[in-house]
Design a protein around this motif. Sequence first.
Motif, PDB file in Angstrom:
ATOM      1  N   CYS A 104       0.825  -1.209   0.000  1.00 15.99           N
ATOM      2  CA  CYS A 104       0.000   0.000   0.000  1.00 15.99           C
ATOM      3  C   CYS A 104       0.860   1.260   0.000  1.00 15.99           C
ATOM      4  O   CYS A 104       0.592   2.198  -0.755  1.00 15.99           O
ATOM      5  CB  CYS A 104      -0.927  -0.018   1.221  1.00 15.99           C
ATOM      6  SG  CYS A 104      -2.197   1.247   1.188  1.00 15.99           S
ATOM      7  N   GLY A 108       0.840   2.539  -3.459  1.00 15.39           N
ATOM      8  CA  GLY A 108      -0.360   3.350  -3.288  1.00 15.39           C
ATOM      9  C   GLY A 108      -1.604   2.556  -2.976  1.00 15.39           C
ATOM     10  O   GLY A 108      -2.596   3.115  -2.508  1.00 15.39           O
ATOM     11  N   ASN A 109      -1.577   1.234  -3.225  1.00 12.07           N
ATOM     12  CA  ASN A 109      -2.744   0.382  -2.994  1.00 12.07           C
ATOM     13  C   ASN A 109      -2.281  -0.989  -2.515  1.00 12.07           C
ATOM     14  O   ASN A 109      -1.243  -1.500  -2.963  1.00 12.07           O
ATOM     15  CB  ASN A 109      -3.575   0.208  -4.269  1.00 12.07           C
ATOM     16  CG  ASN A 109      -4.115   1.522  -4.806  1.00 12.07           C
ATOM     17  OD1 ASN A 109      -5.184   1.971  -4.423  1.00 12.07           O
ATOM     18  ND2 ASN A 109      -3.362   2.159  -5.690  1.00 12.07           N
ATOM     19  N   TYR A 111      -3.882  -5.037  -1.634  1.00  9.69           N
ATOM     20  CA  TYR A 111      -5.021  -5.907  -1.917  1.00  9.69           C
ATOM     21  C   TYR A 111      -4.867  -7.241  -1.180  1.00  9.69           C
ATOM     22  O   TYR A 111      -3.770  -7.792  -1.097  1.00  9.69           O
ATOM     23  CB  TYR A 111      -5.158  -6.185  -3.416  1.00  9.69           C
ATOM     24  CG  TYR A 111      -5.135  -4.951  -4.286  1.00  9.69           C
ATOM     25  CD1 TYR A 111      -6.298  -4.238  -4.567  1.00  9.69           C
ATOM     26  CD2 TYR A 111      -3.934  -4.494  -4.838  1.00  9.69           C
ATOM     27  CE1 TYR A 111      -6.264  -3.102  -5.372  1.00  9.69           C
ATOM     28  CE2 TYR A 111      -3.896  -3.374  -5.642  1.00  9.69           C
ATOM     29  CZ  TYR A 111      -5.064  -2.679  -5.904  1.00  9.69           C
ATOM     30  OH  TYR A 111      -5.021  -1.568  -6.695  1.00  9.69           O
ATOM     31  N   HIS A 178      -9.559  -3.986  -0.406  1.00 16.64           N
ATOM     32  CA  HIS A 178      -8.738  -2.976  -1.074  1.00 16.64           C
ATOM     33  C   HIS A 178      -8.412  -1.868  -0.081  1.00 16.64           C
ATOM     34  O   HIS A 178      -9.299  -1.201   0.448  1.00 16.64           O
ATOM     35  CB  HIS A 178      -9.496  -2.416  -2.284  1.00 16.64           C
ATOM     36  CG  HIS A 178      -8.711  -1.398  -3.055  1.00 16.64           C
ATOM     37  ND1 HIS A 178      -9.237  -0.710  -4.121  1.00 16.64           N
ATOM     38  CD2 HIS A 178      -7.435  -0.939  -2.917  1.00 16.64           C
ATOM     39  CE1 HIS A 178      -8.334   0.123  -4.617  1.00 16.64           C
ATOM     40  NE2 HIS A 178      -7.231   0.005  -3.882  1.00 16.64           N
ATOM     41  N   LYS A 180      -5.901   1.645   0.609  1.00 15.78           N
ATOM     42  CA  LYS A 180      -5.216   2.680  -0.164  1.00 15.78           C
ATOM     43  C   LYS A 180      -4.618   3.721   0.766  1.00 15.78           C
ATOM     44  O   LYS A 180      -4.917   3.756   1.965  1.00 15.78           O
ATOM     45  CB  LYS A 180      -6.186   3.339  -1.143  1.00 15.78           C
ATOM     46  CG  LYS A 180      -7.386   3.997  -0.462  1.00 15.78           C
ATOM     47  CD  LYS A 180      -8.378   4.550  -1.464  1.00 15.78           C
ATOM     48  CE  LYS A 180      -9.139   3.451  -2.154  1.00 15.78           C
ATOM     49  NZ  LYS A 180     -10.087   2.763  -1.246  1.00 15.78           N
ATOM     50  N   THR A 181      -3.764   4.579   0.209  1.00 18.67           N
ATOM     51  CA  THR A 181      -3.207   5.680   0.970  1.00 18.67           C
ATOM     52  C   THR A 181      -4.221   6.812   1.051  1.00 18.67           C
ATOM     53  O   THR A 181      -5.273   6.771   0.420  1.00 18.67           O
ATOM     54  CB  THR A 181      -1.915   6.188   0.314  1.00 18.67           C
ATOM     55  OG1 THR A 181      -2.217   6.637  -1.024  1.00 18.67           O
ATOM     56  CG2 THR A 181      -0.874   5.081   0.235  1.00 18.67           C
ATOM     57  N   SER A 184      -5.909  10.243  -2.605  1.00 16.37           N
ATOM     58  CA  SER A 184      -6.754   9.648  -3.634  1.00 16.37           C
ATOM     59  C   SER A 184      -7.712  10.718  -4.143  1.00 16.37           C
ATOM     60  O   SER A 184      -8.539  11.235  -3.386  1.00 16.37           O
ATOM     61  CB  SER A 184      -7.539   8.448  -3.073  1.00 16.37           C
ATOM     62  OG  SER A 184      -8.408   7.907  -4.040  1.00 16.37           O
ATOM     63  N   MET A 189      -8.568   4.737  -6.218  1.00 10.45           N
ATOM     64  CA  MET A 189      -7.164   4.367  -6.272  1.00 10.45           C
ATOM     65  C   MET A 189      -6.333   5.369  -5.478  1.00 10.45           C
ATOM     66  O   MET A 189      -6.563   6.580  -5.542  1.00 10.45           O
ATOM     67  CB  MET A 189      -6.670   4.327  -7.725  1.00 10.45           C
ATOM     68  CG  MET A 189      -7.431   3.345  -8.602  1.00 10.45           C
ATOM     69  SD  MET A 189      -7.274   1.641  -8.019  1.00 10.45           S
ATOM     70  CE  MET A 189      -5.517   1.377  -8.245  1.00 10.45           C
ATOM     71  N   GLY A 190      -5.380   4.840  -4.715  1.00  8.62           N
ATOM     72  CA  GLY A 190      -4.479   5.682  -3.953  1.00  8.62           C
ATOM     73  C   GLY A 190      -3.189   5.931  -4.710  1.00  8.62           C
ATOM     74  O   GLY A 190      -2.878   5.263  -5.698  1.00  8.62           O
ATOM     75  N   LYS A 191      -2.425   6.888  -4.221  1.00 11.58           N
ATOM     76  CA  LYS A 191      -1.144   7.227  -4.826  1.00 11.58           C
ATOM     77  C   LYS A 191      -0.073   7.186  -3.752  1.00 11.58           C
ATOM     78  O   LYS A 191      -0.301   7.634  -2.625  1.00 11.58           O
ATOM     79  CB  LYS A 191      -1.205   8.618  -5.467  1.00 11.58           C
ATOM     80  CG  LYS A 191      -0.122   8.879  -6.499  1.00 11.58           C
ATOM     81  CD  LYS A 191      -0.375  10.175  -7.243  1.00 11.58           C
ATOM     82  CE  LYS A 191       0.662  10.399  -8.344  1.00 11.58           C
ATOM     83  NZ  LYS A 191       0.416  11.658  -9.089  1.00 11.58           N
ATOM     84  N   SER A 192       1.088   6.659  -4.084  1.00  7.01           N
ATOM     85  CA  SER A 192       2.145   6.458  -3.106  1.00  7.01           C
ATOM     86  C   SER A 192       2.996   7.711  -2.949  1.00  7.01           C
ATOM     87  O   SER A 192       3.042   8.572  -3.829  1.00  7.01           O
ATOM     88  CB  SER A 192       3.033   5.285  -3.521  1.00  7.01           C
ATOM     89  OG  SER A 192       3.725   5.583  -4.717  1.00  7.01           O
TER      90      SER A 192
END
Length: 418
Positions: A104, A108-109, A111, A178, A180-181, A184, A189-192
């Motif tokens: 994550c 960024g994600n 699962y 799921h 995530k950060t 978003s 969807m998340g972003k790292s």
Amino acid sequence: MRILDRLKNAWNVLTRPAVYMDDDELKEWLGITGTNPDVEKEVTYYTCLKMLSETMGKVPLKYYQETPKGRIRAEPTKITRLLSVRPNTIMTPTTLWTTTEMNCQHYGNGYIWMRGTFEREKYGGHYKVLDLWPMQANCVTVYMDDVGVFGGKGKLYYQYNDPKTGEQYLFRSSEVMHFKTWYSLNGIMGKSVREILQDTVGGALESQNFMNNLYRQGLSASMALQYAGDLEESKIKALQKKFADKLSGPKNAGRVIPVPIGLQLTPLKMTLTDAQFFELKKYSALQIAGAFGIKPNQINNYEKSSYSNSETQQLAFLVDTALYRLKMYEEEINAKVLSLKEEEAGYFYKFNEKAILRTDTKTQMEMLKDAVNNGIYRPNEARRYLDMPDDPDGDKLIVNGNYIPLEKVGTQYTKGGE
């Protein structure tokens, strides 16, 4: 594979009860036996990933029920055992949550595939989870079915692309947890941090490579080789290699070598102090740590820290960083694991964040003593914190005999009803 064949394959996956594989096929599909070549070497980035991943791994997950008399520990179920005892045949819960948080933060994600089967009953059926497996985030693609191609308009589907065999597997949203950060923009969807601070992380990695090369050269600066006349390119390279082998490397530090007449070695003056190398490196490290929500003392920066200050920073890390992550995990677990009947009955999962704030023995005993003497904890509840067995007479609340209800304050001074 043509797009029509892909759609047919996806439809077949969705209409059958579940994708079932034996353990050997599953390990190969997940790529557990292989190695991950994408490993960040920058020490601050690595430390931040380690801190956040281990935080999720060290916090135990508990199963509760909200009742009219308050919150109580609920009887564990089969899915509870998967979440808190053994998620699959080769992993512990610590490994599961640590791996998921690692994916994550890095991609960024994160699962988790809930492998199971659909069991039919007299009045319908339910999805029975057999085990839980973390999925490689860089091999997962998330699709939103806007037009109902897969039979569920407006639903999410998760496609896993096996990096070894090239096989594709499609799962419903109900089969995948799921995480995530916080970053978003679409809520899906998340972003790292690695993507957001690409230049900063890349610069810190380059500075680390520079230091590594400097150590390999024996902490000596580069030199200019002066010679008279004109030499062929091959002879120039031969001279460079000759003196580089004799002057570079820790084993050649302080070594004296003869130089032929007509050649002169001139060191190129380069000092780390003049370039403020360490100041810039420290500044970049604090920037990266701040983006992750990591406190300075957690990356071994104790310039402005004391013992008491470090304890306060640990509490700030829980409040500012860890609590958000824990709450997000709890919400996803409760939404994907619990049935509607269990939710209506008040069942829920919750991480015990107190595991992060474990104190020394003296402070712990004082806290438990105050809680028992003031009727907050029963003696047996305090004994369980110390991993001690219950006492037959320890299930009663205890308070000081001098305490009286608030509405009766002052009645002790009255006489004869006056």
